[in-house]
Every structure is written in C-alpha cells, then in structure tokens.
Design a protein around this motif. Structure first.
Motif, PDB file in Angstrom:
ATOM      1  N   PRO A  91      -1.124  21.673  29.078  1.00 45.98           N
ATOM      2  CA  PRO A  91      -2.115  21.044  29.946  1.00 45.98           C
ATOM      3  C   PRO A  91      -1.784  19.583  30.236  1.00 45.98           C
ATOM      4  N   GLY A  92      -1.956  19.203  31.485  1.00 48.24           N
ATOM      5  CA  GLY A  92      -1.644  17.853  31.915  1.00 48.24           C
ATOM      6  C   GLY A  92      -0.278  17.713  32.549  1.00 48.24           C
ATOM      7  N   ASP A  93       0.625  18.671  32.278  1.00 48.75           N
ATOM      8  CA  ASP A  93       1.929  18.650  32.937  1.00 48.75           C
ATOM      9  C   ASP A  93       1.743  18.860  34.439  1.00 48.75           C
ATOM     10  N   VAL A  94       2.680  18.344  35.209  1.00 49.23           N
ATOM     11  CA  VAL A  94       2.632  18.494  36.666  1.00 49.23           C
ATOM     12  C   VAL A  94       3.875  19.242  37.124  1.00 49.23           C
ATOM     13  N   PHE A  95       3.661  20.336  37.849  1.00 49.89           N
ATOM     14  CA  PHE A  95       4.759  21.073  38.469  1.00 49.89           C
ATOM     15  C   PHE A  95       5.061  20.427  39.819  1.00 49.89           C
ATOM     16  N   GLN A  96       6.324  20.138  40.074  1.00 53.59           N
ATOM     17  CA  GLN A  96       6.718  19.548  41.352  1.00 53.59           C
ATOM     18  C   GLN A  96       7.879  20.345  41.925  1.00 53.59           C
ATOM     19  N   ILE A  97       7.708  20.815  43.142  1.00 52.96           N
ATOM     20  CA  ILE A  97       8.717  21.621  43.823  1.00 52.96           C
ATOM     21  C   ILE A  97       9.008  20.968  45.157  1.00 52.96           C
ATOM     22  N   GLU A  98      10.282  20.750  45.438  1.00 58.02           N
ATOM     23  CA  GLU A  98      10.632  20.122  46.707  1.00 58.02           C
ATOM     24  C   GLU A  98      11.891  20.744  47.289  1.00 58.02           C
ATOM     25  N   ALA A  99      11.916  20.813  48.595  1.00 54.30           N
ATOM     26  CA  ALA A  99      13.084  21.250  49.362  1.00 54.30           C
ATOM     27  C   ALA A  99      12.932  20.585  50.724  1.00 54.30           C
ATOM     28  N   PRO A 100      13.785  19.638  51.061  1.00 60.63           N
ATOM     29  CA  PRO A 100      13.607  18.882  52.304  1.00 60.63           C
ATOM     30  C   PRO A 100      13.433  19.748  53.543  1.00 60.63           C
ATOM     31  N   ALA A 101      14.069  20.908  53.569  1.00 59.19           N
ATOM     32  CA  ALA A 101      13.950  21.777  54.743  1.00 59.19           C
ATOM     33  C   ALA A 101      12.540  22.323  54.935  1.00 59.19           C
ATOM     34  N   LEU A 102      11.736  22.287  53.876  1.00 59.45           N
ATOM     35  CA  LEU A 102      10.369  22.832  53.939  1.00 59.45           C
ATOM     36  C   LEU A 102       9.314  21.736  53.993  1.00 59.45           C
ATOM     37  N   GLY A 103       9.705  20.487  54.169  1.00 54.29           N
ATOM     38  CA  GLY A 103       8.727  19.423  54.360  1.00 54.29           C
ATOM     39  C   GLY A 103       8.361  18.683  53.094  1.00 54.29           C
ATOM     40  N   LEU A 104       7.138  18.194  53.046  1.00 54.39           N
ATOM     41  CA  LEU A 104       6.665  17.389  51.930  1.00 54.39           C
ATOM     42  C   LEU A 104       6.678  18.197  50.631  1.00 54.39           C
ATOM     43  N   PRO A 105       6.880  17.537  49.484  1.00 50.59           N
ATOM     44  CA  PRO A 105       6.924  18.253  48.205  1.00 50.59           C
ATOM     45  C   PRO A 105       5.564  18.808  47.811  1.00 50.59           C
TER      46      PRO A 105
END
Length: 329
Positions: free
Chosen positions: A295-309
């Motif tokens: 709890p409290g962890d943040v999942f972050q997923i990014e791929a420039p081709a798909l826009g904002l993270p």
C-alpha cells in the motif's frame, strides 16, 4: 492525435484533442463516446469528426493530470454498459514467465499456457479474410471497475497479491447496427492477483476480477507496429523497480484483428451503444522479478507513442473475513 476527457476547474466535463504539443477543447462535447456516435452517424472517422468542429480553448493536460482532473479517455454514462476484458499469452517475451507460473509437476509435459502460446505463434496472424487461432480471454468487470488515471487501485482484502500489468488496450464503441468501431488505443494497467493465479490456473478468472486503469489519452488511428514503454513502481518517491516493455504487432504472436474477432464474434458484445475496453496482453511485470507491491506504492506506465503516462497508487482494502451473507426473499 490524441483524445482525452477531463474535468474543468468549474467541475464540468470536457473532451480535449492534442495534436503535437498543443491541446484544445472540442467545443460542445463532454464525452468521447458521444463524439464517436456522432462520427458514426455522419459517416466520418473520429479524427474527421473532430476536425469538422471548431477548435476550442487551449487546455493544459499536464496540469489537469497533476491536479487529478483527467478522466478515463472513454466511458459510458451507465457503467454497467462498459465492459473490461482482456487476453493474455499474446506477447513474444511473456510466454516463459507465464509458463513458469503455471508449471506442472511433470516437467516434460507442456503447460496449458505454453500450448496456447504455441497456438498463437502458429495461427495468431491469419491472412486477410481468415480466422486465426483463438486466444486466451478473460473478464475483468464493468465500468464500476474502471479507475481513472491518477486514482487509486483498490486491492480487495482477500487478495493474495496486488500487481501491475502494463498493457495497451483497444477502446471500442458499438454502433447502432451492432458494428464494433475501434476509437483508438490507450495505455493500460490490467491490475491482477498473480499469487492467486499461480496457485491454480483455474483461478485465473478470480485473479482478474480486480480494478483496472487506462489512459490518460487515447491514440487515434492505427497502433504502431513497434511500441516501447517503461513500467515502474515508485515507493516513497523513489523507483523501487523498473523494466522496459515492448508491444505492437511486431512483438506479438497474434494480430490485433484476430484478437478483436475472437472478442466481438460473440453477439453479447455487439450491443448498440456499449463501450468495450479490451486489454491486449503484457510483456513484463514486477511479480516475475519477485517484487511485491505494498500500500502506498505507485504504479507508473509510460510509452511515448500512447501519450501521457499512466500512474495509479495502490490501496489495500480491509480484510473482512466474515462470509458474504445472501438474504432470502
């Protein structure tokens, strides 16, 4: 070009179009679904429908995301008519991990997951007009399980694990005559319980009944053949785990058209006006590296081709061991 939905500072909803670095509101629209249905009625593409309208006021999407005002890029006014579904064993680099998770005691026998992956390798990209191999398919829930970008992913108290799955999702609206229309693609976190799945492959259905997030933006048009992204877990502001991932058909054993056919071949999923968010499979996840989010962890997923993270914090719901009581009428 990207479409998104957001809350305005006054609390109203709006649709925004971003082309390059500049984003503007789409005048008179508060729903990408409504915009899509207008495009269908006019016989135009979604991009064509937007371009046929005047350009609205400029908008700072980065600020809206930071302020928690970004909504899902596609939703439905009645959440029961938004369907969250997905498919696995579609990415070339993922089969070994799934095979290990579902390993049988007899090491010489192929697991069911590896058998299905091989079916995809051999027949997941059929020729034009042909039907390919049937992929794995699962149900995640309806619109009540769809979590906006930046909002918390709630893990139920009975869950054994709470893990991310970085994916690309296809976003669809069903036209008045039952024709599925793909609006575009979005980043997705197909949040799952991998410990439950590993315990028994027949519990895969249970492990997938979790919330999911997608967005913040929806890419219009075709998905690039090769997509590069990064998935990470942040703990106390620092990176706990990080790995790159690949997607797009060049990195998949199934064509997107084949995955779409095997979802929409069911008349149940071609009800006029309904919205579908179909997760297309993952290539990597932290669970495979022995990481367990807390709890409290943040999942972050990014791929420039798909826009904002896309980012979502993890919340653990209380563990209520009391059985659910069913009342008799």
């Amino acid at each position: 070009m990207f479409l998104s939905q957001l809350l305005l500072p006054d609390g109203g909803r709006a649709v925004a179009l971003r082309d390059g670095d500049a984003a503007h509101l789409v005048p008179g629209m508060d729903s990408t679904r409504a915009l899509a249905l207008d495009a269908i009625a006019a016989g135009r593409s979604l991009a064509g429908e937007v371009q046929a309208r005047c350009q609205g006021a400029p908008v700072d999407l980065g600020a809206a995301l930071a302020e928690g005002r970004m909504l899902l890029p596609l939703d439905h006014p009645d959440p029961a008519h938004l369907h969250l579904t997905g498919t696995g064993l579609t990415h070339l680099s993922w089969a070994a991990t799934r095979n290990t998770m579902h390993a049988k005691l007899d090491g010489d026998e192929l697991t069911d997951s590896m058998k299905m992956f091989r079916m995809g390798l051999e027949g997941g990209k059929p020729g034009t007009g042909q039907v390919g191999a049937q992929p794995e398919w699962f149900y995640k829930g309806n619109g009540h399980a769809a979590v906006a970008p930046g909002a918390a992913l709630d893990s139920p108290g009975f869950a054994l694990d709470a893990g991310e799955e970085p994916e690309i999702a296809g976003l669809y609206v069903i036209g008045p005559d039952g024709t599925p229309f793909r609006l575009g693609f979005a980043l997705g976190n197909e949040f799952s319980d991998h410990v439950t799945e590993r315990g028994n492959y027949l519990w895969l259905a249970h492990s997938k009944l979790r919330p999911a997030s997608f967005g913040p933006e929806m890419l219009l048009g075709a998905l690039p053949q090769h997509v590069e992204g990064t998935s990470r877990i942040l703990r106390d502001g620092a990176t706990l785990w990080e790995r790159p991932f690949l997607s797009g058909e060049a990195n998949m054993s199934h064509s997107i058209a084949n995955l779409e056919h095997h979802h929409f071949k069911y008349a149940l999923f071609r009800q006029p006006g309904d919205v579908h968010v179909h997760f297309l499979g993952t290539a990597t996840l932290s669970f495979a590296d022995g990481v367990h989010a807390r709890p409290g962890d943040v999942f972050q997923i990014e791929a420039p081709a798909l826009g904002l993270p896309l980012h979502n914090p993890l919340v653990q719901m209380p563990n209520d061991a009391v059985p659910v009581a069913v009342a008799t009428l």
